[in-house]
Design a protein around this motif. Structure first.
Motif, PDB file in Angstrom:
ATOM      1  N   VAL A  93      -9.731  33.004   9.188  1.00  0.00           N
ATOM      2  CA  VAL A  93      -9.988  31.821   8.355  1.00  0.00           C
ATOM      3  C   VAL A  93     -10.992  32.138   7.257  1.00  0.00           C
ATOM      4  N   LEU A  94     -12.091  32.775   7.630  1.00  0.00           N
ATOM      5  CA  LEU A  94     -13.166  33.050   6.672  1.00  0.00           C
ATOM      6  C   LEU A  94     -12.759  34.053   5.602  1.00  0.00           C
ATOM      7  N   TYR A  95     -11.777  34.890   5.901  1.00  0.00           N
ATOM      8  CA  TYR A  95     -11.363  35.926   4.958  1.00  0.00           C
ATOM      9  C   TYR A  95     -10.151  35.496   4.143  1.00  0.00           C
ATOM     10  N   LEU A  96      -9.045  35.228   4.808  1.00  0.00           N
ATOM     11  CA  LEU A  96      -7.792  34.973   4.089  1.00  0.00           C
ATOM     12  C   LEU A  96      -7.755  33.620   3.392  1.00  0.00           C
ATOM     13  N   LEU A  97      -8.437  32.611   3.921  1.00  0.00           N
ATOM     14  CA  LEU A  97      -8.417  31.291   3.297  1.00  0.00           C
ATOM     15  C   LEU A  97      -9.611  31.053   2.385  1.00  0.00           C
ATOM     16  N   ASN A  98     -10.495  32.015   2.297  1.00  0.00           N
ATOM     17  CA  ASN A  98     -11.748  31.829   1.571  1.00  0.00           C
ATOM     18  C   ASN A  98     -11.506  31.746   0.064  1.00  0.00           C
ATOM     19  N   LYS A 136     -14.124  23.675  16.988  1.00  0.00           N
ATOM     20  CA  LYS A 136     -14.163  22.569  16.033  1.00  0.00           C
ATOM     21  C   LYS A 136     -14.617  23.038  14.658  1.00  0.00           C
ATOM     22  N   ILE A 137     -15.597  23.936  14.638  1.00  0.00           N
ATOM     23  CA  ILE A 137     -16.093  24.455  13.358  1.00  0.00           C
ATOM     24  C   ILE A 137     -14.991  25.219  12.635  1.00  0.00           C
ATOM     25  N   ILE A 138     -14.216  26.021  13.363  1.00  0.00           N
ATOM     26  CA  ILE A 138     -13.124  26.777  12.747  1.00  0.00           C
ATOM     27  C   ILE A 138     -12.122  25.836  12.098  1.00  0.00           C
ATOM     28  N   LEU A 139     -11.754  24.778  12.805  1.00  0.00           N
ATOM     29  CA  LEU A 139     -10.789  23.814  12.264  1.00  0.00           C
ATOM     30  C   LEU A 139     -11.351  23.121  11.028  1.00  0.00           C
ATOM     31  N   MET A 140     -12.622  22.733  11.073  1.00  0.00           N
ATOM     32  CA  MET A 140     -13.249  22.058   9.931  1.00  0.00           C
ATOM     33  C   MET A 140     -13.316  22.979   8.719  1.00  0.00           C
ATOM     34  N   VAL A 141     -13.688  24.227   8.941  1.00  0.00           N
ATOM     35  CA  VAL A 141     -13.783  25.187   7.835  1.00  0.00           C
ATOM     36  C   VAL A 141     -12.406  25.438   7.231  1.00  0.00           C
ATOM     37  N   VAL A 197     -21.971  36.621  10.160  1.00  0.00           N
ATOM     38  CA  VAL A 197     -21.461  35.314  10.592  1.00  0.00           C
ATOM     39  C   VAL A 197     -20.630  35.473  11.861  1.00  0.00           C
ATOM     40  N   LEU A 198     -19.847  36.536  11.949  1.00  0.00           N
ATOM     41  CA  LEU A 198     -19.065  36.790  13.150  1.00  0.00           C
ATOM     42  C   LEU A 198     -19.975  37.073  14.343  1.00  0.00           C
ATOM     43  N   TYR A 199     -21.079  37.760  14.095  1.00  0.00           N
ATOM     44  CA  TYR A 199     -22.062  38.033  15.149  1.00  0.00           C
ATOM     45  C   TYR A 199     -22.599  36.720  15.729  1.00  0.00           C
ATOM     46  N   GLN A 200     -22.922  35.769  14.840  1.00  0.00           N
ATOM     47  CA  GLN A 200     -23.394  34.466  15.291  1.00  0.00           C
ATOM     48  C   GLN A 200     -22.277  33.686  15.971  1.00  0.00           C
ATOM     49  N   ALA A 201     -21.068  33.782  15.447  1.00  0.00           N
ATOM     50  CA  ALA A 201     -19.930  33.088  16.056  1.00  0.00           C
ATOM     51  C   ALA A 201     -19.691  33.580  17.475  1.00  0.00           C
ATOM     52  N   GLU A 202     -19.888  34.870  17.717  1.00  0.00           N
ATOM     53  CA  GLU A 202     -19.722  35.411  19.069  1.00  0.00           C
ATOM     54  C   GLU A 202     -20.745  34.811  20.030  1.00  0.00           C
ATOM     55  N   ARG A 203     -21.950  34.589  19.551  1.00  0.00           N
ATOM     56  CA  ARG A 203     -22.970  33.931  20.382  1.00  0.00           C
ATOM     57  C   ARG A 203     -22.544  32.508  20.722  1.00  0.00           C
ATOM     58  N   TRP A 204     -22.006  31.797  19.719  1.00  0.00           N
ATOM     59  CA  TRP A 204     -21.530  30.441  19.974  1.00  0.00           C
ATOM     60  C   TRP A 204     -20.345  30.436  20.927  1.00  0.00           C
ATOM     61  N   GLN A 205     -19.488  31.451  20.798  1.00  0.00           N
ATOM     62  CA  GLN A 205     -18.324  31.523  21.675  1.00  0.00           C
ATOM     63  C   GLN A 205     -18.739  31.634  23.143  1.00  0.00           C
ATOM     64  N   LYS A 206     -19.860  32.277  23.400  1.00  0.00           N
ATOM     65  CA  LYS A 206     -20.341  32.451  24.769  1.00  0.00           C
ATOM     66  C   LYS A 206     -21.066  31.217  25.289  1.00  0.00           C
ATOM     67  N   THR A 207     -21.725  30.479  24.378  1.00  0.00           N
ATOM     68  CA  THR A 207     -22.534  29.338  24.823  1.00  0.00           C
ATOM     69  C   THR A 207     -21.904  27.986  24.493  1.00  0.00           C
ATOM     70  N   LYS A 208     -21.208  27.898  23.356  1.00  0.00           N
ATOM     71  CA  LYS A 208     -20.625  26.625  22.922  1.00  0.00           C
ATOM     72  C   LYS A 208     -19.211  26.848  22.381  1.00  0.00           C
ATOM     73  N   PRO A 209     -18.274  27.251  23.239  1.00  0.00           N
ATOM     74  CA  PRO A 209     -16.927  27.590  22.755  1.00  0.00           C
ATOM     75  C   PRO A 209     -16.201  26.412  22.113  1.00  0.00           C
ATOM     76  N   GLU A 210     -16.391  25.198  22.637  1.00  0.00           N
ATOM     77  CA  GLU A 210     -15.728  24.030  22.052  1.00  0.00           C
ATOM     78  C   GLU A 210     -16.254  23.740  20.657  1.00  0.00           C
ATOM     79  N   LEU A 211     -17.564  23.899  20.472  1.00  0.00           N
ATOM     80  CA  LEU A 211     -18.156  23.681  19.151  1.00  0.00           C
ATOM     81  C   LEU A 211     -17.604  24.669  18.138  1.00  0.00           C
ATOM     82  N   LEU A 212     -17.473  25.933  18.545  1.00  0.00           N
ATOM     83  CA  LEU A 212     -16.952  26.941  17.629  1.00  0.00           C
ATOM     84  C   LEU A 212     -15.524  26.613  17.220  1.00  0.00           C
TER      85      LEU A 212
END
Length: 397
Positions: free
Chosen positions: A82-87, A349-354, A332-347
């Motif tokens: 998403v961050l690369y191809l749709l950016n 939702k963020i992907i869909l919003m972005v 950003v991917l490094y931070q996303a990996e942290r969210w994936q481990k602690t808040k997977p549902e939030l991540l």
């Protein structure tokens, strides 16, 4: 670039130099001619070089993806898509001009360097040099890749096969022989007289600061001003005051969201910096995880930008540094990996919003631009251009 390609395809005149750059003369080498002219030899259509460009840009994503899928979780891998191809940073420059091709060689450099971190290989060392050398034949931002490779080698984060390096350098040198011959005979491609000099950026603070800011912008949603301010919404309504109100609201949203995400990007990069700071200057072999290695690779890109900005005789704009766009997403991917481990549902939702946010911006930008318009025929404009340049007759199709 179209002119050079058609000269080669129609008149067998393959120019040995690329487009003129500010102050420092034409870009060396014939690559920018061949990547337009060879597709025209295969298919005499202005869409031929465009299809090659699209293929190279997709290939850049696939090369990055090969690395990312070995380091991050599938959800973070989807985030990169998403961050690369749709950016909008990526899509805005999908046209035939030099910086648009740099993403492929940036990805090739990353892919080969990652493999060099795992093994000493003739092929990957050769490809790493080729990525730098061919980027040099497209744009003067190539020193960024060179600094990155030098940093990784100095830190012993890659294993170098010297025979591969030598063969890569020899290949690049051979490809530049026609340019070197032309350089001796053609003063027009040797540069311009100017009061600027190599190292001018280091004497003036602003060029360096602006260049570092672009690193943060590439991983944020503060896009090129042409995307933000060019929209006029003529397709929306004929009522001037309503169109103006929508325009101001549009700009306000994009600037506010863009500014906030720059702050977020700064915070993420700070966290990554704290992660690699304890050992970024050590030459001792480090047993780094793949994620930490990629963060060092990303930091090497910042060093590349820093030194290039110091050496540059001009003030960089976004297209001068777009070669680092993919690298800027790694923290950003490094931070996303942290969210994936602690808040997977939030991540998720963020992907869909972005993704939704990017799609809206891309749709508006594709309909509203002072520079481009879908209403104008690319093929017809090309034909008129070739007639004006005397490459085809007015009766030809």
């Amino acid at each position: 670039m179209l002119m050079k390609g058609y000269l080669g395809a129609y008149q067998d005149n393959w120019l040995s130099y690329g487009n003129a750059a500010s102050v420092v003369g034409n870009v060396p080498g014939s690559l920018s001619t061949y990547i337009v002219g060879i597709p025209l030899l295969l298919w005499d259509s202005p869409w031929a070089p465009m299809l090659l460009l699209i293929a190279l840009r997709i290939a850049s994503f696939l090369l990055f993806d090969i690395v990312i899928k070995q380091i991050f979780s599938p959800t973070v891998r989807l985030s990169f898509l998403v961050l690369y191809l749709l950016n909008p940073w990526f899509l805005f420059d999908s046209l035939i001009y030099n910086p648009a091709y740099l993403c492929f060689f940036a990805a090739l450099h990353c892919w080969s360097a990652f493999n060099m971190s795992q093994q000493r290989s003739f092929m990957f060392s050769f490809i790493n040099v080729i990525a730098i050398g061919f980027a040099m034949q497209l744009h003067y931002s190539w020193p960024i890749l060179a600094v990155m490779s030098a940093y990784l080698f100095y830190r012993r984060l890659i294993h170098v096969h010297w025979l591969g390096i030598i063969f890569g350098c020899a290949t690049i040198f051979v490809s530049l022989i026609p340019y070197l011959i032309e350089l001796q005979a053609n003063e027009a491609i040797q540069g311009q007289e100017s009061d600027r000099y190599i190292g001018w950026g280091g004497v003036h603070v602003y060029p360096v600061l602006k260049s570092i800011l672009y690193w943060l912008r590439y991983s944020s949603f503060l896009f090129s001003n042409r995307i933000i301010t060019d929209a006029e919404f003529l397709w929306l309504t004929d009522i001037n005051w309503l169109r103006m109100a929508v325009d101001y609201l549009w700009q306000a949203i994009l600037y506010v969201v863009g500014g906030l995400t720059v702050i977020v990007s700064w915070g993420i990069n700070q966290r990554v910096w704290r992660r690699i700071k304890p050992h970024w200057r050590s030459r001792e072999p480090l047993n780094l995880s793949s994620q930490d290695w990629l963060m060092h690779y990303s930091f090497a890109a910042v060093l590349g930008i820093f030194f290039s900005a110091i050496l540059s005789p001009i003030i960089f704009s976004y297209w001068h540094l777009i070669i680092t766009f993919g690298f800027a997403l790694f923290p950003v991917l490094y931070q996303a990996e942290r969210w994936q481990k602690t808040k997977p549902e939030l991540l998720s939702k963020i992907i869909l919003m972005v993704a939704g946010y990017f799609l809206v911006i891309n749709l508006v930008a594709s309909h509203d631009s002072n520079k481009y318009s879908y209403k104008h025929s690319y093929v017809e404009q090309k034909q008129q251009y070739l007639i004006e340049q005397g490459l085809v007759s007015p009766t030809s199709k």
